[in-house]
Scaffold this motif. Structure first.
Motif, mmCIF file in Angstrom:
data_model
loop_
_atom_site.group_PDB
_atom_site.id
_atom_site.type_symbol
_atom_site.label_atom_id
_atom_site.label_comp_id
_atom_site.label_asym_id
_atom_site.label_seq_id
_atom_site.Cartn_x
_atom_site.Cartn_y
_atom_site.Cartn_z
ATOM 1 N N TRP A 274 0.814 -1.214 0.000
ATOM 2 C CA TRP A 274 0.000 0.000 0.000
ATOM 3 C C TRP A 274 0.852 1.270 0.000
ATOM 4 O O TRP A 274 0.452 2.297 -0.558
ATOM 5 N N GLU A 275 2.057 1.206 0.592
ATOM 6 C CA GLU A 275 2.913 2.394 0.603
ATOM 7 C C GLU A 275 3.378 2.738 -0.805
ATOM 8 O O GLU A 275 3.490 3.905 -1.169
ATOM 9 N N TYR A 276 3.654 1.703 -1.603
ATOM 10 C CA TYR A 276 3.999 1.935 -3.003
ATOM 11 C C TYR A 276 2.845 2.638 -3.704
ATOM 12 O O TYR A 276 3.044 3.570 -4.490
ATOM 13 N N LEU A 277 1.617 2.167 -3.449
ATOM 14 C CA LEU A 277 0.455 2.732 -4.126
ATOM 15 C C LEU A 277 0.247 4.200 -3.756
ATOM 16 O O LEU A 277 -0.079 5.023 -4.619
ATOM 17 N N VAL A 278 0.441 4.525 -2.477
ATOM 18 C CA VAL A 278 0.316 5.926 -2.041
ATOM 19 C C VAL A 278 1.381 6.772 -2.737
ATOM 20 O O VAL A 278 1.092 7.845 -3.285
ATOM 21 N N HIS A 279 2.622 6.292 -2.720
ATOM 22 C CA HIS A 279 3.717 7.023 -3.363
ATOM 23 C C HIS A 279 3.450 7.200 -4.851
ATOM 24 O O HIS A 279 3.618 8.293 -5.408
ATOM 25 N N HIS A 280 3.021 6.117 -5.523
ATOM 26 C CA HIS A 280 2.792 6.189 -6.967
ATOM 27 C C HIS A 280 1.636 7.132 -7.303
ATOM 28 O O HIS A 280 1.696 7.866 -8.288
ATOM 29 N N ALA A 281 0.581 7.116 -6.479
ATOM 30 C CA ALA A 281 -0.554 8.014 -6.719
ATOM 31 C C ALA A 281 -0.112 9.468 -6.614
ATOM 32 O O ALA A 281 -0.521 10.321 -7.421
ATOM 33 N N MET A 282 0.737 9.771 -5.625
ATOM 34 C CA MET A 282 1.263 11.128 -5.481
ATOM 35 C C MET A 282 2.108 11.508 -6.685
ATOM 36 O O MET A 282 1.970 12.604 -7.237
ATOM 37 N N ALA A 283 2.996 10.596 -7.103
ATOM 38 C CA ALA A 283 3.892 10.889 -8.220
ATOM 39 C C ALA A 283 3.117 11.072 -9.514
ATOM 40 O O ALA A 283 3.356 12.021 -10.272
ATOM 41 N N ILE A 284 2.164 10.171 -9.776
ATOM 42 C CA ILE A 284 1.399 10.246 -11.022
ATOM 43 C C ILE A 284 0.598 11.537 -11.090
ATOM 44 O O ILE A 284 0.612 12.245 -12.110
ATOM 45 N N SER A 285 -0.115 11.873 -10.009
ATOM 46 C CA SER A 285 -0.949 13.079 -10.018
ATOM 47 C C SER A 285 -0.100 14.329 -10.189
ATOM 48 O O SER A 285 -0.446 15.246 -10.952
ATOM 49 N N ALA A 286 1.045 14.382 -9.489
ATOM 50 C CA ALA A 286 1.925 15.553 -9.599
ATOM 51 C C ALA A 286 2.526 15.642 -10.995
ATOM 52 O O ALA A 286 2.519 16.704 -11.625
ATOM 53 N N PHE A 287 3.044 14.532 -11.512
ATOM 54 C CA PHE A 287 3.708 14.547 -12.814
ATOM 55 C C PHE A 287 2.733 14.866 -13.939
ATOM 56 O O PHE A 287 3.076 15.577 -14.881
ATOM 57 N N VAL A 288 1.516 14.338 -13.861
ATOM 58 C CA VAL A 288 0.532 14.636 -14.903
ATOM 59 C C VAL A 288 0.212 16.128 -14.907
ATOM 60 O O VAL A 288 0.077 16.750 -15.972
ATOM 61 N N SER A 289 0.110 16.725 -13.718
ATOM 62 C CA SER A 289 -0.172 18.166 -13.662
ATOM 63 C C SER A 289 0.973 18.965 -14.279
ATOM 64 O O SER A 289 0.748 19.992 -14.926
ATOM 65 N N LEU A 290 2.216 18.494 -14.099
ATOM 66 C CA LEU A 290 3.361 19.184 -14.682
ATOM 67 C C LEU A 290 3.371 19.040 -16.195
ATOM 68 O O LEU A 290 3.681 19.987 -16.930
ATOM 69 N N ILE A 291 3.053 17.841 -16.670
ATOM 70 C CA ILE A 291 3.042 17.587 -18.114
ATOM 71 C C ILE A 291 1.975 18.439 -18.796
ATOM 72 O O ILE A 291 2.211 19.021 -19.859
#
Length: 201
Positions: free
Chosen positions: A62-79
């Motif tokens: 679950w910690e991976y999933l939390v980290h990945h959700a944060m990374a994906i949402s942040a990176f998509v907003s940057l893109i």
């Protein structure tokens, strides 16, 4: 994970070495290389998230999933907006540290008796953790709290960054207990207080 760490870590280093002027404009600086790196890493995080879910590892990872959700949402907003791409490249320097963190995990999983290799990697991993994980994270946190507007995308990214700060410090605490102070890992009843958290395993 190891392949992504090697490729993304070296890519981030190359992007900043090739275009050092990016560091003077963290909010609006742009490079094609940095943009493609963020896209590439977003794809990796999406793939890894789906792999965890489809292989029914959500509870243990679950910690991976939390980290990945944060990374994906942040990176998509940057893109999408084209802003703060330099901040993402700086954050992806963490992948240099992840190379040695993943080697550590592979050595533990392989059960190959190589104490000298593990011991050497243990100290290299600690140095890399400071240089490529804690230092860039601390700098970006200071920068966002001082210079970035606390509204809209800026507020969203700052909140993400602060949550990531907490996670990184928690992981660092586990790493120190596991590799340098193993006696502190046991609870009062002799139970491993970290259970089966992925960083320890």
């Amino acid at each position: 994970s190891f392949a992504h760490s090697v490729l993304a870590g070296l890519w981030a280093l190359f992007s900043l070495w090739h275009s050092p002027e990016l560091l003077s404009d963290i909010q609006d600086g742009y490079s094609v290389s940095g943009h493609l790196l963020v896209c590439f890493s977003s794809g990796y995080f999406i793939h890894d998230t789906l792999d965890i879910i489809f292989n029914h590892q959500s509870r243990s990872s679950w910690e991976y999933l939390v980290h990945h959700a944060m990374a994906i949402s942040a990176f998509v907003s940057l893109i999408v907006t084209g802003r703060f791409l330099v901040a993402a490249v700086l954050l992806l320097l963490v992948e240099v540290s992840n190379i040695f963190l993943t080697v550590r995990m592979l050595l533990k999983m392989s059960n190959v008796p190589s104490p000298a290799l593990y011991e050497a990697n243990k100290y290299i991993n600690l140095v890399m953790y400071f240089a490529f994980r804690l230092a860039p994270q601390a700098y970006l946190t200071w920068y966002f709290l001082r210079y970035v507007e606390v509204q809209g995308q800026g507020a969203f990214l700052t909140a993400n960054l602060l949550l990531l700060d907490a996670m990184i410090l928690m992981y660092f605490s586990r790493l120190l207990r596991s590799d340098f102070f193993p006696s502190l890992r046991k609870g009062s009843a002799g139970r491993d207080v970290d259970g089966e958290k992925f960083l320890i395993d």
